[in-house]
Motif scaffolding. Structure first.
Motif, PDB file in Angstrom:
ATOM      1  N   THR A   1       0.840  -1.198   0.000  1.00  0.00           N
ATOM      2  CA  THR A   1       0.000   0.000   0.000  1.00  0.00           C
ATOM      3  C   THR A   1       0.874   1.246   0.000  1.00  0.00           C
ATOM      4  O   THR A   1       2.063   1.203   0.316  1.00  0.00           O
ATOM      5  N   ILE A   2       0.270   2.376  -0.351  1.00  0.00           N
ATOM      6  CA  ILE A   2       0.980   3.649  -0.349  1.00  0.00           C
ATOM      7  C   ILE A   2       0.185   4.657   0.473  1.00  0.00           C
ATOM      8  O   ILE A   2      -1.024   4.510   0.653  1.00  0.00           O
ATOM      9  N   SER A   3       0.864   5.661   0.973  1.00  0.00           N
ATOM     10  CA  SER A   3       0.219   6.731   1.727  1.00  0.00           C
ATOM     11  C   SER A   3       0.236   7.990   0.876  1.00  0.00           C
ATOM     12  O   SER A   3       1.286   8.363   0.339  1.00  0.00           O
ATOM     13  N   VAL A   4      -0.939   8.631   0.739  1.00  0.00           N
ATOM     14  CA  VAL A   4      -1.032   9.833  -0.090  1.00  0.00           C
ATOM     15  C   VAL A   4      -1.731  10.929   0.697  1.00  0.00           C
ATOM     16  O   VAL A   4      -2.501  10.669   1.610  1.00  0.00           O
ATOM     17  N   LYS A   5      -1.475  12.157   0.303  1.00  0.00           N
ATOM     18  CA  LYS A   5      -2.117  13.324   0.919  1.00  0.00           C
ATOM     19  C   LYS A   5      -2.738  14.155  -0.193  1.00  0.00           C
ATOM     20  O   LYS A   5      -2.068  14.513  -1.163  1.00  0.00           O
ATOM     21  N   ILE A   6      -4.028  14.418  -0.066  1.00  0.00           N
ATOM     22  CA  ILE A   6      -4.673  15.272  -1.055  1.00  0.00           C
ATOM     23  C   ILE A   6      -4.887  16.656  -0.447  1.00  0.00           C
ATOM     24  O   ILE A   6      -5.074  16.796   0.754  1.00  0.00           O
ATOM     25  N   ASN A   7      -4.846  17.665  -1.315  1.00  0.00           N
ATOM     26  CA  ASN A   7      -4.904  19.045  -0.822  1.00  0.00           C
ATOM     27  C   ASN A   7      -6.087  19.819  -1.393  1.00  0.00           C
ATOM     28  O   ASN A   7      -6.026  21.034  -1.530  1.00  0.00           O
ATOM     29  N   ASP A   8      -7.153  19.117  -1.737  1.00  0.00           N
ATOM     30  CA  ASP A   8      -8.339  19.803  -2.235  1.00  0.00           C
ATOM     31  C   ASP A   8      -9.538  19.412  -1.383  1.00  0.00           C
ATOM     32  O   ASP A   8      -9.444  18.558  -0.499  1.00  0.00           O
ATOM     33  N   ASP A   9     -10.666  20.059  -1.639  1.00  0.00           N
ATOM     34  CA  ASP A   9     -11.860  19.798  -0.835  1.00  0.00           C
ATOM     35  C   ASP A   9     -12.941  19.088  -1.651  1.00  0.00           C
ATOM     36  O   ASP A   9     -14.120  19.216  -1.396  1.00  0.00           O
ATOM     37  N   TYR A  10     -12.519  18.313  -2.653  1.00  0.00           N
ATOM     38  CA  TYR A  10     -13.478  17.626  -3.514  1.00  0.00           C
ATOM     39  C   TYR A  10     -14.323  16.619  -2.743  1.00  0.00           C
ATOM     40  O   TYR A  10     -15.445  16.295  -3.144  1.00  0.00           O
TER      41      TYR A  10
ATOM     42  N   THR B   1     -28.669   6.755  -1.935  1.00  0.00           N
ATOM     43  CA  THR B   1     -27.596   6.511  -0.978  1.00  0.00           C
ATOM     44  C   THR B   1     -26.949   7.849  -0.669  1.00  0.00           C
ATOM     45  O   THR B   1     -27.250   8.848  -1.326  1.00  0.00           O
ATOM     46  N   PHE B   2     -26.078   7.885   0.310  1.00  0.00           N
ATOM     47  CA  PHE B   2     -25.542   9.177   0.751  1.00  0.00           C
ATOM     48  C   PHE B   2     -24.774   9.894  -0.358  1.00  0.00           C
ATOM     49  O   PHE B   2     -24.744  11.121  -0.402  1.00  0.00           O
ATOM     50  N   TYR B   3     -24.146   9.153  -1.279  1.00  0.00           N
ATOM     51  CA  TYR B   3     -23.395   9.807  -2.347  1.00  0.00           C
ATOM     52  C   TYR B   3     -24.232  10.005  -3.613  1.00  0.00           C
ATOM     53  O   TYR B   3     -23.709  10.418  -4.644  1.00  0.00           O
ATOM     54  N   GLY B   4     -25.533   9.746  -3.516  1.00  0.00           N
ATOM     55  CA  GLY B   4     -26.422   9.988  -4.642  1.00  0.00           C
ATOM     56  C   GLY B   4     -26.761  11.460  -4.806  1.00  0.00           C
ATOM     57  O   GLY B   4     -27.385  11.854  -5.796  1.00  0.00           O
ATOM     58  N   LYS B   5     -26.344  12.277  -3.833  1.00  0.00           N
ATOM     59  CA  LYS B   5     -26.568  13.721  -3.915  1.00  0.00           C
ATOM     60  C   LYS B   5     -25.417  14.428  -3.224  1.00  0.00           C
ATOM     61  O   LYS B   5     -24.545  13.791  -2.621  1.00  0.00           O
ATOM     62  N   ASP B   6     -25.399  15.757  -3.306  1.00  0.00           N
ATOM     63  CA  ASP B   6     -24.326  16.557  -2.720  1.00  0.00           C
ATOM     64  C   ASP B   6     -24.401  16.493  -1.199  1.00  0.00           C
ATOM     65  O   ASP B   6     -25.390  16.924  -0.600  1.00  0.00           O
TER      66      ASP B   6
ATOM     67  N   LYS C   1     -29.288  30.910   0.011  1.00  0.00           N
ATOM     68  CA  LYS C   1     -29.868  31.059  -1.328  1.00  0.00           C
ATOM     69  C   LYS C   1     -28.851  30.712  -2.408  1.00  0.00           C
ATOM     70  O   LYS C   1     -29.181  30.048  -3.406  1.00  0.00           O
ATOM     71  N   ASN C   2     -27.600  31.143  -2.221  1.00  0.00           N
ATOM     72  CA  ASN C   2     -26.551  30.832  -3.192  1.00  0.00           C
ATOM     73  C   ASN C   2     -26.296  29.336  -3.266  1.00  0.00           C
ATOM     74  O   ASN C   2     -26.112  28.783  -4.369  1.00  0.00           O
ATOM     75  N   ARG C   3     -26.284  28.681  -2.117  1.00  0.00           N
ATOM     76  CA  ARG C   3     -26.052  27.240  -2.098  1.00  0.00           C
ATOM     77  C   ARG C   3     -27.221  26.486  -2.735  1.00  0.00           C
ATOM     78  O   ARG C   3     -27.017  25.482  -3.423  1.00  0.00           O
ATOM     79  N   ILE C   4     -28.429  26.975  -2.521  1.00  0.00           N
ATOM     80  CA  ILE C   4     -29.600  26.363  -3.163  1.00  0.00           C
ATOM     81  C   ILE C   4     -29.497  26.505  -4.681  1.00  0.00           C
ATOM     82  O   ILE C   4     -29.776  25.554  -5.424  1.00  0.00           O
ATOM     83  N   ARG C   5     -29.070  27.690  -5.149  1.00  0.00           N
ATOM     84  CA  ARG C   5     -28.929  27.904  -6.596  1.00  0.00           C
ATOM     85  C   ARG C   5     -27.890  26.955  -7.190  1.00  0.00           C
ATOM     86  O   ARG C   5     -28.069  26.441  -8.304  1.00  0.00           O
ATOM     87  N   ILE C   6     -26.806  26.721  -6.447  1.00  0.00           N
ATOM     88  CA  ILE C   6     -25.759  25.810  -6.924  1.00  0.00           C
ATOM     89  C   ILE C   6     -26.330  24.421  -7.155  1.00  0.00           C
ATOM     90  O   ILE C   6     -26.098  23.788  -8.196  1.00  0.00           O
TER      91      ILE C   6
ATOM     92  N   LEU D   1     -16.791   9.513 -12.170  1.00  0.00           N
ATOM     93  CA  LEU D   1     -16.342   9.880 -10.827  1.00  0.00           C
ATOM     94  C   LEU D   1     -16.929  11.236 -10.433  1.00  0.00           C
ATOM     95  O   LEU D   1     -16.950  12.169 -11.233  1.00  0.00           O
ATOM     96  N   VAL D   2     -17.392  11.312  -9.186  1.00  0.00           N
ATOM     97  CA  VAL D   2     -17.983  12.542  -8.678  1.00  0.00           C
ATOM     98  C   VAL D   2     -17.480  12.784  -7.258  1.00  0.00           C
ATOM     99  O   VAL D   2     -17.269  11.836  -6.495  1.00  0.00           O
ATOM    100  N   GLY D   3     -17.316  14.053  -6.907  1.00  0.00           N
ATOM    101  CA  GLY D   3     -16.923  14.389  -5.551  1.00  0.00           C
ATOM    102  C   GLY D   3     -18.120  14.419  -4.623  1.00  0.00           C
ATOM    103  O   GLY D   3     -19.222  14.800  -5.025  1.00  0.00           O
ATOM    104  N   ASP D   4     -17.926  14.028  -3.377  1.00  0.00           N
ATOM    105  CA  ASP D   4     -19.006  14.158  -2.397  1.00  0.00           C
ATOM    106  C   ASP D   4     -19.374  15.621  -2.209  1.00  0.00           C
ATOM    107  O   ASP D   4     -20.522  15.958  -1.933  1.00  0.00           O
ATOM    108  N   ASN D   5     -18.386  16.511  -2.334  1.00  0.00           N
ATOM    109  CA  ASN D   5     -18.627  17.953  -2.313  1.00  0.00           C
ATOM    110  C   ASN D   5     -18.764  18.407  -3.760  1.00  0.00           C
ATOM    111  O   ASN D   5     -17.788  18.790  -4.407  1.00  0.00           O
ATOM    112  N   ARG D   6     -19.981  18.367  -4.278  1.00  0.00           N
ATOM    113  CA  ARG D   6     -20.188  18.626  -5.702  1.00  0.00           C
ATOM    114  C   ARG D   6     -19.793  20.045  -6.098  1.00  0.00           C
ATOM    115  O   ARG D   6     -19.251  20.267  -7.184  1.00  0.00           O
ATOM    116  N   ALA D   7     -20.099  21.018  -5.235  1.00  0.00           N
ATOM    117  CA  ALA D   7     -19.865  22.416  -5.594  1.00  0.00           C
ATOM    118  C   ALA D   7     -18.381  22.708  -5.810  1.00  0.00           C
ATOM    119  O   ALA D   7     -18.020  23.536  -6.639  1.00  0.00           O
ATOM    120  N   GLY D   8     -17.524  22.011  -5.074  1.00  0.00           N
ATOM    121  CA  GLY D   8     -16.102  22.307  -5.156  1.00  0.00           C
ATOM    122  C   GLY D   8     -15.295  21.344  -5.985  1.00  0.00           C
ATOM    123  O   GLY D   8     -14.080  21.496  -6.116  1.00  0.00           O
TER     124      GLY D   8
END
Length: 208
Positions: A39-48, A122-127, A153-158, A176-183
């Protein structure tokens, strides 16, 4: 009559209730795991993947050999390399969730995923970060100031603008989709990702 009722219930469970595709196996958690040989260890630096869990908070344990003898499954978290695309000049690696597999038809309406015409329940079926139902409840709360109201309101529009026309996922690719869809920079913008770009499966966060 009792036998017929049992058959009806079983058929409903197999087909999904009210046209729903249910994933009750994948859990919204990130277990602490010890690295194993290979296995390998990785660090991600985004909020996807910022939802109920911040996947950039700690190193992740990735198994590059996970798919050598097993198929990629819907709901898997994969560490992958982006193919060349117009949104970034340098090659980048990140983590996203497998939502649709080769040959499946996927569309999205107001952030909700539909596969082969069935709602992915399921939980990942939406943002996870911008849940439309929750936001619509929040904006009805009393004593919200103007900034809070505008933010909601802005988040609802997104979410309401998070729509994807139906496509069939090509052979040897995954959606592939991020759990945080907006970002997230994911298949909604750049299309399905070649399976050959998958480096490994995320097994959990590195145990401290």
């Amino acid at each position: 009559m009792k036998y017929l009722m049992i058959v009806f219930v079983c058929a409903a469970l197999l087909s999904g209730c009210k046209g729903e595709l249910i994933d009750s196996v994948t859990k919204n958690e990130l277990k602490a795991v010890k690295p194993q040989e290979g296995t390998i260890s990785v660090k991600i630096n985004d909020d996807y993947m910022l939802g109920n869990i911040d996947y950039s908070h700690s190193p992740l344990v990735v198994d590059p050999n996970a798919y050598s003898s097993n198929e990629i499954q819907r709901g898997d978290l994969v560490y992958f390399q982006y193919p060349p695309n117009r949104f970034q000049s340098a090659e980048k690696k990140s983590v996203l969730r497998v939502v649709a597999l080769s040959g499946e038809k996927i569309r999205m309406k107001k952030g909700q995923v539909y596969l082969d015409g069935q709602r992915l329940n399921t939980f990942y079926g939406k943002d996870l970060y911008n849940d439309l139902d929750r936001l619509q409840r929040e904006i009805k709360k009393k004593n919200l100031d103007d900034n809070e109201i505008e933010n909601i309101k802005n988040r609802i529009r997104i979410v309401e603008n998070d729509n994807v026309d139906e496509i069939t996922v090509p052979e040897n690719t995954i959606y592939l989709v991020g759990d945080n869809r907006a970002g997230a920079l994911d298949s909604r913008q750049i299309g399905p990702i070649p399976i050959s770009n998958v480096i490994g499966k995320v097994m959990g966060r590195l145990e401290e």
